[in-house]
Design a protein around this motif. Structure first.
Motif, short mmCIF file in Angstrom:
data_model
loop_
_atom_site.label_atom_id
_atom_site.label_comp_id
_atom_site.label_asym_id
_atom_site.label_seq_id
_atom_site.Cartn_x
_atom_site.Cartn_y
_atom_site.Cartn_z
N ALA A 270 0.83 -1.20 0.00
CA ALA A 270 0.00 0.00 0.00
C ALA A 270 0.87 1.25 0.00
N LEU A 271 1.88 1.28 0.85
CA LEU A 271 2.81 2.42 0.89
C LEU A 271 3.52 2.58 -0.46
N GLY A 272 3.92 1.44 -1.04
CA GLY A 272 4.59 1.47 -2.34
C GLY A 272 3.67 1.96 -3.45
N CYS A 273 2.39 1.60 -3.38
CA CYS A 273 1.41 2.07 -4.37
C CYS A 273 1.23 3.58 -4.28
N VAL A 274 1.16 4.10 -3.04
CA VAL A 274 1.03 5.54 -2.84
C VAL A 274 2.26 6.25 -3.43
N ILE A 294 -6.32 8.01 -5.15
CA ILE A 294 -5.66 6.71 -4.96
C ILE A 294 -5.12 6.59 -3.54
N ARG A 295 -4.41 7.63 -3.12
CA ARG A 295 -3.82 7.61 -1.77
C ARG A 295 -4.88 7.43 -0.69
N ASP A 296 -5.92 8.27 -0.77
CA ASP A 296 -6.90 8.31 0.32
C ASP A 296 -7.78 7.06 0.36
N MET A 297 -7.92 6.36 -0.77
CA MET A 297 -8.80 5.18 -0.80
C MET A 297 -8.21 3.98 -0.05
N PHE A 298 -6.93 4.00 0.27
CA PHE A 298 -6.36 2.92 1.09
C PHE A 298 -6.82 3.04 2.56
N VAL A 299 -7.10 4.26 2.98
CA VAL A 299 -7.39 4.52 4.40
C VAL A 299 -8.63 3.77 4.90
N PRO A 300 -9.79 3.86 4.19
CA PRO A 300 -10.97 3.16 4.71
C PRO A 300 -10.83 1.63 4.72
N PHE A 301 -9.85 1.12 3.99
CA PHE A 301 -9.61 -0.33 4.00
C PHE A 301 -8.51 -0.71 5.00
N ASN A 302 -8.23 0.21 5.93
CA ASN A 302 -7.31 -0.04 7.05
C ASN A 302 -5.87 -0.30 6.61
N LEU A 303 -5.46 0.41 5.55
CA LEU A 303 -4.09 0.29 5.07
C LEU A 303 -3.37 1.63 5.24
N PRO A 304 -2.08 1.60 5.55
CA PRO A 304 -1.35 2.84 5.83
C PRO A 304 -1.02 3.63 4.56
N ILE A 305 -0.98 4.95 4.70
CA ILE A 305 -0.50 5.79 3.60
C ILE A 305 0.71 6.62 4.05
N SER A 306 1.15 6.36 5.29
CA SER A 306 2.38 7.00 5.78
C SER A 306 3.07 6.05 6.74
N VAL A 307 4.36 6.30 6.97
CA VAL A 307 5.16 5.40 7.80
C VAL A 307 6.17 6.24 8.58
N ASN A 357 9.70 10.75 0.89
CA ASN A 357 9.44 11.85 1.83
C ASN A 357 7.96 12.19 1.91
N GLU A 358 7.23 11.92 0.83
CA GLU A 358 5.78 12.13 0.82
C GLU A 358 5.08 11.17 1.78
N ILE A 359 5.59 9.94 1.91
CA ILE A 359 4.89 8.94 2.75
C ILE A 359 5.49 8.81 4.15
N ILE A 360 6.62 9.49 4.41
CA ILE A 360 7.21 9.43 5.76
C ILE A 360 6.50 10.43 6.67
N TYR A 361 5.99 9.93 7.78
CA TYR A 361 5.26 10.76 8.73
C TYR A 361 6.24 11.37 9.73
N VAL A 362 6.20 12.69 9.82
CA VAL A 362 7.04 13.39 10.80
C VAL A 362 6.14 14.27 11.65
N GLU A 363 6.25 14.12 12.97
CA GLU A 363 5.42 14.95 13.86
C GLU A 363 5.87 16.39 13.77
N ASN A 364 4.91 17.31 13.92
CA ASN A 364 5.22 18.74 13.90
C ASN A 364 6.24 19.05 14.97
N GLY A 365 7.26 19.82 14.56
CA GLY A 365 8.29 20.19 15.52
C GLY A 365 9.50 19.29 15.43
#
Length: 366
Positions: A270-274, A294-307, A357-365
């Motif tokens: 899923a991450l690779g598809c995004v 495409i990205r957002d449609m993975f979310v309701p199927f309980n798949l990650p779009i960030s890591v 970098n688009e799929i890597i989740y970084v907390e604010n700050g």
């Protein structure tokens, strides 16, 4: 009983059976000519507890000698040491070229039992009884078998076609939500690369799919198998278009390794598809709106779009050691539109870096 026939070299090779129980299995195995032959069920330590006895009981209608051997569950056990143990079981029980191996389980079991079958006595017959959504819709079809070598995924393997793929759809009810979602990533992939109407159907039937509605799930699995069947028939040994099935896998496999297999295969796909959809957008192949859909449609199927906690340079380095590399080029599958994929060897490290970098989740700050 619903079925599909998969052709190889223009001739019927094996049947895919869609059932809601195991009761038709013995008749199918008998039809293939294995009555009275020794049968080895290869499963894993999780599936053994759930289905080994039922399958053994059914196969005992065909043969008096039905043994079961369980490998330890998990991708980390998909290696040559475990294959050697399967060889030992077959040797000690005097299996010959006329006997049968049965792969009962998910993708790891199917790959391993298939590879052991491909290489034991230079090849004996095997059948697939996939029990996960990922195996039913993807890995059990097409004859790809293999194991990981060190940290390199599926680096050692062989093409070895099964004699039968028998799917008991009810086994999906025993999957955890996470494993079910993992398999769904491959289903979504099939729609994205080959069938926009199937992709739309998946979204329309989202709630029924999540609730594992039997009829909807059966239709979903069958349509996914039809797509995979068409691709592998056209290119059985991945010389061309079969590579389209690797959409999401180029970076997905590398993410899987970089995260030490702590994420499921489907989560990484899923991450690779995004990421691949992002590159397709940045190359002006698809519109921005298509990428975000495409990205957002993975979310309701309980798949990650960030890591989290992923180093792009490590992932890019791992892609170069992947078996999908083509010489010094990275073979990428990109989208021209939803339902239309193509092979691209021009993706640069900079483009991969931007996608990661688009799929890597970084907390604010941070």
């Amino acid at each position: 009983m619903e079925s599909l026939v998969v052709n190889y070299g223009g001739k019927p090779c094996y049947e895919i059976i869609f059932e809601k129980d195991f009761e038709g299995l013995s008749d199918k195995v008998r039809e293939l000519g294995f009555e009275g032959r020794k049968i080895a069920i290869i499963t894993d330590s999780n599936v053994e507890k759930l289905y080994a006895k039922d399958v053994q009981k059914e196969l005992n209608k065909v043969s008096k000698t039905v043994i079961a051997y369980a490998i330890p569950a998990g991708e980390e056990n998909k290696n040559l040491k475990e294959i050697e143990k399967i060889y030992k079981v077959l040797i000690e029980n005097h299996f010959d070229r006329h006997d049968l191996v049965v792969a009962l389980g998910g993708g790891v079991v199917g790959d391993m039992a298939g590879f052991a079958s491909a290489t034991y006595l230079r090849g004996i017959d095997f059948i697939q009884i996939p029990t996960t959504l990922l195996a039913q819709t993807d890995s059990s079809i097409g004859g790809k078998t293999g194991v990981d070598f060190d940290e390199y995924k599926n680096m050692v393997g062989a093409f070895h076609m099964p004699r039968l793929v028998y799917m008991n759809i009810s086994t999906l009810n025993s999957l955890s939500d996470r494993q079910y979602a993992s398999g769904f990533a491959e289903v979504m992939k099939h729609g994205l690369i080959k069938d926009a109407s199937f992709y739309s159907w998946l979204i329309e039937n989202m709630y029924e799919i999540e609730d594992k509605d039997t009829d909807v799930v059966l239709e979903m699995v069958k349509r996914s198998c039809e797509i995979k069947k068409a691709v592998v028939e056209k290119d059985p040994t991945e010389k061309g278009d079969r590579a389209l099935l690797n959409f999401g896998h180029t970076l997905g496999h590398a993410i899987e390794k970089a995260k030490g297999f702590s994420l499921t295969h489907g989560e990484c796909v899923a991450l690779g598809c995004v990421a691949a959809a992002f590159i397709s957008w940045k190359k002006e192949l698809i519109a921005m709106e298509e990428y975000y859909e495409i990205r957002d449609m993975f979310v309701p199927f309980n798949l990650p779009i960030s890591v989290e906690n992923l180093e792009p340079s490590e992932v890019i380095k791992l892609t170069k050691s992947d078996k999908k590399a083509d010489g010094d080029k990275i073979k990428f599958i990109l989208l021209k539109k939803i339902g239309k994929a193509f092979i691209d060897t021009t993706v640069t490290e900079e483009e991969m870096n931007a996608a990661l970098n688009e799929i890597i989740y970084v907390e604010n700050g941070d």
